[in-house]
Design a protein around this motif. Structure first.
Motif, short mmCIF file in Angstrom:
data_model
loop_
_atom_site.label_atom_id
_atom_site.label_comp_id
_atom_site.label_asym_id
_atom_site.label_seq_id
_atom_site.Cartn_x
_atom_site.Cartn_y
_atom_site.Cartn_z
N UNK A 125 0.83 -1.21 0.00
CA UNK A 125 0.00 0.00 0.00
C UNK A 125 0.86 1.25 0.00
N UNK A 126 1.95 1.22 0.73
CA UNK A 126 2.85 2.37 0.77
C UNK A 126 3.45 2.64 -0.60
N UNK A 127 3.87 1.58 -1.28
CA UNK A 127 4.42 1.73 -2.63
C UNK A 127 3.36 2.28 -3.58
N UNK A 128 2.16 1.73 -3.50
CA UNK A 128 1.09 2.18 -4.40
C UNK A 128 0.68 3.62 -4.13
N UNK A 129 0.61 3.99 -2.86
CA UNK A 129 0.19 5.35 -2.52
C UNK A 129 1.23 6.41 -2.87
N UNK A 130 2.48 6.01 -2.96
CA UNK A 130 3.54 6.96 -3.27
C UNK A 130 4.03 6.86 -4.72
N UNK A 131 3.41 6.02 -5.51
CA UNK A 131 3.81 5.83 -6.91
C UNK A 131 3.57 7.12 -7.69
#
Length: 119
Positions: free
Chosen positions: A48-54
């Motif tokens: 989720x962190x990766x997706x939210x900061x993509x």
């Protein structure tokens, strides 16, 4: 062995008033618990962190697998759990699947947990 939670469609927006507004009913508590359960894994939090900061908005399964240092099949399993909880949407593009976080699902969950958060 822990008791399994019932299967409920939690892909729709979260249902209920903040937990501090009044004692929560069984159905509403179950909906919140299932969403929290979907997030209750370190790999899913990292995904989720990766997706939210993509910066591109959507991330390929292969890039997520590299980001969390796991096999694509394992990451796909975690993404499936997040998708069932309405936290992620996925789209096939040719041979790859790209995923995007549904930030509105997290916003709704945050409001249910603490309506005064981040105001």
């Amino acid at each position: 062995m822990p008791k399994a939670l019932p299967v409920v469609d939690v892909s729709a927006p979260i249902c209920c008033a903040p937990i501090s507004a009044a004692p929560m009913g069984d159905e509403a508590a179950l909906e919140v618990a299932l969403r929290l359960k979907a997030l209750a894994d370190p790999v899913r939090i990292k995904v989720m962190s990766i997706l939210l900061t993509a910066t591109d908005g959507a991330v390929c399964t292969c890039d997520l697998a590299a980001g969390v240092d796991l096999a694509e099949s394992t990451v796909s399993h975690h993404l499936g759990q997040l998708r069932k909880a309405g936290m992620v949407v996925s789209q096939r593009r040719g041979m790859n699947v790209y995923h995007r976080a549904r930030s509105e699902a997290l916003d709704a969950l945050r409001l249910v947990l603490d309506p005064n958060c981040c105001a």
